[in-house]
Design a protein around this motif. Structure first.
Motif, PDB file in Angstrom:
ATOM      1  N   GLY A  52     -57.058  95.752 -33.987  1.00  0.00           N
ATOM      2  CA  GLY A  52     -56.927  96.271 -33.282  1.00  0.00           C
ATOM      3  C   GLY A  52     -58.553  96.929 -32.232  1.00  0.00           C
ATOM      4  N   GLN A  53     -59.620  95.923 -33.744  1.00  0.00           N
ATOM      5  CA  GLN A  53     -60.574  96.882 -33.349  1.00  0.00           C
ATOM      6  C   GLN A  53     -61.520  96.300 -32.017  1.00  0.00           C
ATOM      7  OE1 GLN A  53     -63.631  97.773 -36.547  1.00  0.00           O
ATOM      8  NE2 GLN A  53     -61.935  96.860 -38.278  1.00  0.00           N
ATOM      9  N   ILE A  54     -60.903  94.841 -31.831  1.00  0.00           N
ATOM     10  CA  ILE A  54     -61.609  93.803 -30.944  1.00  0.00           C
ATOM     11  C   ILE A  54     -60.526  93.892 -30.106  1.00  0.00           C
ATOM     12  CG2 ILE A  54     -63.883  93.392 -31.690  1.00  0.00           C
ATOM     13  CD1 ILE A  54     -63.113  90.296 -32.081  1.00  0.00           C
ATOM     14  N   LEU A  55     -60.820  93.446 -28.555  1.00  0.00           N
ATOM     15  CA  LEU A  55     -59.682  92.902 -27.280  1.00  0.00           C
ATOM     16  C   LEU A  55     -60.562  91.527 -27.162  1.00  0.00           C
ATOM     17  CD1 LEU A  55     -58.946  96.028 -25.191  1.00  0.00           C
ATOM     18  CD2 LEU A  55     -57.969  94.496 -27.045  1.00  0.00           C
ATOM     19  N   ARG A  56     -59.367  90.430 -26.535  1.00  0.00           N
ATOM     20  CA  ARG A  56     -60.373  89.350 -25.388  1.00  0.00           C
ATOM     21  C   ARG A  56     -60.003  89.800 -24.599  1.00  0.00           C
ATOM     22  NH1 ARG A  56     -54.942  87.061 -27.780  1.00  0.00           N
ATOM     23  NH2 ARG A  56     -55.434  86.075 -29.427  1.00  0.00           N
ATOM     24  N   GLY A  57     -61.362  89.104 -24.264  1.00  0.00           N
ATOM     25  CA  GLY A  57     -62.437  89.529 -22.683  1.00  0.00           C
ATOM     26  C   GLY A  57     -62.479  88.662 -21.962  1.00  0.00           C
ATOM     27  N   ARG A  58     -62.699  89.063 -20.626  1.00  0.00           N
ATOM     28  CA  ARG A  58     -63.246  87.612 -19.714  1.00  0.00           C
ATOM     29  C   ARG A  58     -64.254  86.533 -20.233  1.00  0.00           C
ATOM     30  NH1 ARG A  58     -61.457  90.201 -14.137  1.00  0.00           N
ATOM     31  NH2 ARG A  58     -63.358  91.183 -14.411  1.00  0.00           N
ATOM     32  N   VAL A 214     -49.586  85.711 -13.121  1.00  0.00           N
ATOM     33  CA  VAL A 214     -49.945  84.745 -13.273  1.00  0.00           C
ATOM     34  C   VAL A 214     -51.398  85.251 -14.160  1.00  0.00           C
ATOM     35  CG1 VAL A 214     -50.685  82.397 -12.714  1.00  0.00           C
ATOM     36  CG2 VAL A 214     -48.357  83.345 -12.091  1.00  0.00           C
ATOM     37  N   GLY A 215     -51.636  83.845 -15.475  1.00  0.00           N
ATOM     38  CA  GLY A 215     -52.699  83.738 -16.079  1.00  0.00           C
ATOM     39  C   GLY A 215     -53.440  82.821 -14.800  1.00  0.00           C
ATOM     40  N   LEU A 216     -55.217  83.107 -14.867  1.00  0.00           N
ATOM     41  CA  LEU A 216     -56.040  81.935 -14.268  1.00  0.00           C
ATOM     42  C   LEU A 216     -57.121  81.871 -15.027  1.00  0.00           C
ATOM     43  CD1 LEU A 216     -57.092  81.493 -11.725  1.00  0.00           C
ATOM     44  CD2 LEU A 216     -57.829  83.609 -10.936  1.00  0.00           C
ATOM     45  N   ILE A 217     -57.470  80.802 -14.552  1.00  0.00           N
ATOM     46  CA  ILE A 217     -58.986  80.832 -15.913  1.00  0.00           C
ATOM     47  C   ILE A 217     -59.289  79.068 -13.964  1.00  0.00           C
ATOM     48  CG2 ILE A 217     -59.987  78.903 -17.457  1.00  0.00           C
ATOM     49  CD1 ILE A 217     -57.384  79.719 -19.233  1.00  0.00           C
ATOM     50  N   LEU A 218     -60.641  79.578 -13.904  1.00  0.00           N
ATOM     51  CA  LEU A 218     -61.350  79.060 -13.486  1.00  0.00           C
ATOM     52  C   LEU A 218     -62.482  78.343 -14.189  1.00  0.00           C
ATOM     53  CD1 LEU A 218     -62.162  81.579 -10.004  1.00  0.00           C
ATOM     54  CD2 LEU A 218     -60.360  79.894 -10.265  1.00  0.00           C
ATOM     55  N   PHE A 219     -62.676  76.897 -13.903  1.00  0.00           N
ATOM     56  CA  PHE A 219     -63.569  75.866 -14.834  1.00  0.00           C
ATOM     57  C   PHE A 219     -64.327  75.337 -13.475  1.00  0.00           C
ATOM     58  CE2 PHE A 219     -59.557  73.290 -14.731  1.00  0.00           C
ATOM     59  CZ  PHE A 219     -60.117  72.060 -13.719  1.00  0.00           C
ATOM     60  N   GLN A 220     -65.138  75.337 -14.478  1.00  0.00           N
ATOM     61  CA  GLN A 220     -66.261  73.080 -13.442  1.00  0.00           C
ATOM     62  C   GLN A 220     -66.043  71.813 -14.002  1.00  0.00           C
ATOM     63  OE1 GLN A 220     -70.343  74.903 -14.133  1.00  0.00           O
ATOM     64  NE2 GLN A 220     -70.669  76.369 -12.367  1.00  0.00           N
ATOM     65  N   ASP A 221     -66.644  71.902 -15.262  1.00  0.00           N
ATOM     66  CA  ASP A 221     -66.125  71.039 -16.125  1.00  0.00           C
ATOM     67  C   ASP A 221     -65.148  71.346 -17.286  1.00  0.00           C
ATOM     68  OD1 ASP A 221     -66.254  68.116 -18.185  1.00  0.00           O
ATOM     69  OD2 ASP A 221     -68.667  68.890 -18.389  1.00  0.00           O
ATOM     70  N   ASP A 229     -63.967  79.801 -17.329  1.00  0.00           N
ATOM     71  CA  ASP A 229     -63.783  80.991 -17.078  1.00  0.00           C
ATOM     72  C   ASP A 229     -62.367  81.989 -16.959  1.00  0.00           C
ATOM     73  OD1 ASP A 229     -64.539  83.466 -16.219  1.00  0.00           O
ATOM     74  OD2 ASP A 229     -66.548  82.986 -15.032  1.00  0.00           O
ATOM     75  N   PHE A 230     -62.333  83.056 -17.675  1.00  0.00           N
ATOM     76  CA  PHE A 230     -61.231  83.574 -17.927  1.00  0.00           C
ATOM     77  C   PHE A 230     -61.139  84.648 -16.735  1.00  0.00           C
ATOM     78  CE2 PHE A 230     -61.083  80.781 -21.418  1.00  0.00           C
ATOM     79  CZ  PHE A 230     -59.596  80.715 -22.408  1.00  0.00           C
TER      80      PHE A 230
END
Length: 265
Positions: A52-58, A214-221, A229-230
């Motif tokens: 609980g010391q860090i969180l996932r970020g975008r 819904v989860g969204l991930i944008l990507f180039q390659d 990009d989360f």
């Protein structure tokens, strides 16, 4: 759940460097600054998330954020979005994106999510096999089982991924992913960015994904995790067990079904 514990020196170094980055950092930048191997970094990161010391970020390739630095009234604005690489990017068929995305999900995404017992496979190419109708067939599906230190039992999940090439950069992928959520615990839309994305389009897609859970991930390659990009994390659903069973039987390979049976013993 993480294996061997993190020692105090490792924990201290991780948190000190993250603090020097202003309390948030992309995974790759932080890993390079720490000078650790991928396996060591992901192990440390997962342990600190569990504590609980860090969180996932975008952000691109995922990121981490210090919990003590977060304020409920201030959303995490770290998105990692940078202008897309200009042409000559070549439009690719949707099916051409499946293989590269599958490899990144196996090699990188599973580590970012802290998944150990996991199986991922392509579910788009099933020919005339009946899978339940329109928008019921995800492009890629993952199954996993997790255990937690302070929660009894095992948690089983089905993760679905709907992939769209840059020339289909619109809400259709979000709607399809939302349809998959009927028979999955987590549903993602993976959308390839156009060469010159419009901020208003990105804002609308983000808003729709949040509205639908819904989860969204944008990507180039598709083959480079650092361009992923989360944007939105999916809301975990609890579908009816009969729907989950139907999905497993009609969508997944025999290998996946056998793995689920072994996990359930």
């Amino acid at each position: 759940m993480v294996g061997r514990p993190v020692d105090d020196q490792q924990r201290k170094k991780f948190l000190e460097v993250l603090t020097q980055y202003g309390g948030s950092s992309g995974n790759t930048s932080l890993m390079n600054e720490l000078g650790w191997s991928e396996s060591e970094y992901w192990r440390l990161r997962e342990q600190l998330i569990e504590e609980g010391q860090i969180l996932r970020g975008r952000g691109r390739g995922g990121s981490v954020v210090l919990v003590k630095g977060l304020k409920p009234s201030e959303p995490n604005t770290f998105t990692g979005i940078v202008p897309a690489t200009p042409e000559p990017l070549v439009d690719r068929a949707e099916s051409d994106l499946y293989g590269p995305c599958l490899e990144v999900l196996k090699e990188k995404w599973t580590k970012e999510r802290g998944l150990h017992d996991v199986h991922i496979e392509l579910t788009a190419n099933q020919g005339s096999r009946k899978t339940g109708g329109v928008w019921t067939r995800p492009d890629i599906t993952a199954i996993s089982v997790r255990t937690f230190s302070h929660w009894p039992g095992r948690t089983f999940d089905i993760w679905t991924f709907e992939i769209k090439p840059r020339w289909e950069f619109n809400v259709t992928g979000i709607f399809e992913a939302a349809a998959h959520a009927r028979t999955a615990t987590h549903a993602f839309a993976l959308l390839q960015l156009p060469s010159d994305p419009d901020d208003s389009d990105i804002s609308r897609l983000t808003s729709e994904a949040q509205r639908m859970g819904v989860g969204l991930i944008l990507f180039q390659d598709p083959s480079d995790f650092e361009t992923w990009d989360f944007m939105v994390d999916p809301v975990r659903k609890e579908p009816d067990p009969s729907l989950l069973e139907q999905f497993v039987v009609t969508q997944l390979s025999e290998t996946a079904r056998n793995k689920l049976l072994r996990w359930g013993k």
